[in-house]
Write a protein that holds these residues in place. Structure first.
Motif, PDB file in Angstrom:
ATOM      1  N   GLU A 237      19.130   7.238   2.230  1.00 14.07           N
ATOM      2  CA  GLU A 237      20.081   6.339   1.586  1.00 14.07           C
ATOM      3  C   GLU A 237      20.747   5.449   2.633  1.00 14.07           C
ATOM      4  N   THR A 241      28.490  -1.063   0.425  1.00 13.42           N
ATOM      5  CA  THR A 241      28.912  -1.117  -0.971  1.00 13.42           C
ATOM      6  C   THR A 241      27.895  -1.878  -1.795  1.00 13.42           C
ATOM      7  N   VAL A 242      27.990  -1.719  -3.112  1.00 13.74           N
ATOM      8  CA  VAL A 242      27.108  -2.429  -4.026  1.00 13.74           C
ATOM      9  C   VAL A 242      27.897  -2.777  -5.286  1.00 13.74           C
ATOM     10  N   ILE A 251      28.329   3.256  -1.405  1.00 12.94           N
ATOM     11  CA  ILE A 251      26.979   3.815  -1.502  1.00 12.94           C
ATOM     12  C   ILE A 251      26.971   5.181  -0.825  1.00 12.94           C
ATOM     13  N   PRO A 252      26.385   6.218  -1.476  1.00 12.83           N
ATOM     14  CA  PRO A 252      25.782   6.206  -2.808  1.00 12.83           C
ATOM     15  C   PRO A 252      26.850   6.106  -3.899  1.00 12.83           C
ATOM     16  N   VAL A 253      26.503   5.449  -5.002  1.00 11.53           N
ATOM     17  CA  VAL A 253      27.453   5.294  -6.096  1.00 11.53           C
ATOM     18  C   VAL A 253      27.746   6.657  -6.701  1.00 11.53           C
ATOM     19  N   GLU A 275      21.856  -0.173  -1.000  1.00 13.59           N
ATOM     20  CA  GLU A 275      21.622   0.972  -1.875  1.00 13.59           C
ATOM     21  C   GLU A 275      20.112   1.194  -1.980  1.00 13.59           C
ATOM     22  N   THR A 278      18.806   4.714  -6.232  1.00 14.23           N
ATOM     23  CA  THR A 278      19.536   4.379  -7.459  1.00 14.23           C
ATOM     24  C   THR A 278      19.801   5.648  -8.264  1.00 14.23           C
TER      25      THR A 278
END
Length: 497
Positions: A237, A241-242, A251-253, A275, A278
């Motif tokens: 990973e 940010t995303v 990230i990770p969300v 990212e 997902t």
């Protein structure tokens, strides 16, 4: 034993997984037939060849119409206007992006299905897009958008709506079960992130039709290829940010992080912004993975490469590899404990299949309903056998002993289910040798239709066992007793052999 090894060194997403499985040999025609039966609108599927970092890969693309577009692959939307990149690696699609105010974007796509699309978009930021595809058809679109090009209508679907879509799609029950399992994992992760009930979760990115198509496609490909063992050592990973429907997130969300935590997925954080894993990709791994350890030695049977859509410093490629474990004949362990491993038969014409494992635990505070449901989940996950029986435990307390028979690569997944569903805090692993009769399953014609029988061999003796499901099917259809049909199926085999 053949296993699927997913090498996630550049992360994993739904479309990357589908593409890698198609490249590995999944039936494209079958997949298209299934996807055409999905009761939803606003999408079409394109399957083509592209290059990522100069490497030829398969590309699976769910093309959304204007109303359903979610810009999941739009780097400007995901990272803001300051995101500049030159995508020289995408030779197959030939993208060059320079993002700032009042710039011109030009995209050239080459697809294997000979479709031609030309799109002209007029934006409030004076951005022009030109697309060229090859597919024996021409489409021209022009539309005015407000503020930013990502301000489209988004569909929010709950788990009930998604379940209904999957149940109405024409696919095998095994594929349907896997697709539902992936969405259950996603729903639980989203519910935890928002501190709400699973039935109250309304998906944004996950509920979008492209994610639904990706997950159904993964389930269909896995089922079509007959894959039962999946090895995923780690997920790689990125950082930073995303942007998503909930705003700008680290990230990770949260949903991805929750899946990693719940299913104990090993993660390596790369020194690369972006990212790479997902929520859909993490859920696919959680649902499929049966082991996180590669065999010490193995033979590569076939390799498939799936391309990602996002463009980062590291080319987004998912490698899927079919491998077969190779056993060495030179180690002391093989000499002492596996002496029959490379032999087909021994005395009594009984074939030997090496080792198998028994998982065993004592439980004194679980109901019969809990154990019954646990048994169902264990069988669905690939356990060879499951049984439990009453025992007396410490201080003369009545309880149950749960036993599960499985292959080594299934241990992690089955132990996870036992810990999730029961109150046990410890499981014993017992490695045992076994011997089994040589056997095969054949189809036999009976006066009531075809039925399956298991044929076992012991020396010159042949043992015939009609399969339970085949017998029950005939019994229900003709309203006849079980033993009567069982005998007729067995007699039918004897008269034809």
């Amino acid at each position: 034993m053949t296993s699927l090894y997913l090498e996630c060194n550049a992360g994993i997403s739904g479309d990357m997984t589908v593409a890698a499985l198609l490249d590995l040999g999944a039936d494209e025609k079958l997949l298209r037939n299934v996807l055409s039966s999905i009761p939803a609108e606003g999408f079409m599927v394109e399957i083509s060849r592209v290059k990522k970092g100069g490497i030829d890969c398969c590309d699976f693309c769910v093309v959304l119409d204007h109303e359903h577009e979610n810009h999941d692959h739009d780097m400007e939307y995901l990272h803001g206007h300051e995101h500049f990149h030159a995508c020289s690696e995408d030779v197959g699609h030939g993208h060059i992006h320079l993002h700032s105010e009042d710039v011109v974007h030009s995209h050239t796509h080459s697809h294997s299905e000979d479709v031609v699309h030309s799109h002209t978009h007029s934006h409030s930021e004076n951005v022009e897009h030109g697309h060229s595809h090859s597919e024996n058809a021409e489409h021209t679109h022009s539309h005015q958008e407000e503020a930013h090009h990502h301000a489209h209508h988004h569909e929010h679907r709950g788990i009930a709506e998604i379940t209904k879509i999957i149940e109405q799609t024409q696919m095998t029950e095994n594929a349907r079960s896997l697709a539902l399992k992936i969405f259950q994992i996603l729903a639980k992760a989203e519910a935890k992130a928002h501190a709400t009930d699973i039935n109250q979760v309304h998906f944004h990115e996950v509920g979008a039709i492209d994610s639904i198509v990706d997950i159904i496609a993964v389930a269909v490909c896995i089922d079509n290829m007959g894959i039962r063992n999946v090895i995923v050592p780690k997920l790689c990973e990125g950082t930073g940010t995303v942007r998503c429907q909930h705003g700008i997130l680290p990230i990770p969300v949260p949903a991805t992080a929750n899946i990693m935590e719940t299913y104990h997925l090993a993660v390596e954080i790369m020194d690369v912004q972006g990212e790479f894993v997902t929520p859909t990709g993490a859920a696919i791994v959680a649902a499929l993975r049966t082991s996180d350890q590669l065999p010490k030695q193995f033979i590569i049977q076939k390799t498939g490469l799936g391309a990602g859509k996002r463009t980062y410093e590291r080319p987004s490629i998912l490698r899927a590899v079919l491998i077969e474990e190779k056993h060495s004949d030179n180690t002391d362990e093989n000499v002492n404990t596996n002496k029959y491993k490379n032999k087909d038969t021994f005395v009594g014409d009984i074939s030997e299949e090496g080792f198998i494992f028994k998982l065993e635990t004592n439980i004194d505070d679980c109901s019969g309903e809990v154990l019954g449901y646990t048994m169902e989940r264990l069988f669905e996950a690939g356990a060879r056998d499951v049984h439990y029986f009453p025992v007396y435990m410490k201080k003369n307390r009545p309880g149950w002993q749960l036993n599960v028979i499985c292959e080594e690569e299934k241990i992690a997944q089955l132990e996870q289910i036992i810990f999730e569903e029961t109150t046990t805090i410890g499981i014993r692993r017992i490695r045992v040798e076994r011997s089994i009769l040589r056997r095969n399953v054949e189809e036999v014609q009976t006066p009531y239709g075809d039925a399956l029988v298991k044929i076992c061999h012991l020396g010159d003796e042949t043992k015939i066992y009609p399969e339970y499901e085949s017998v029950v099917k005939i019994c229900k259809e003709y309203k006849l007793p079980y033993q009567e049909i069982y005998d007729k199926v067995r007699d039918s085999y004897k008269t034809t052999h």
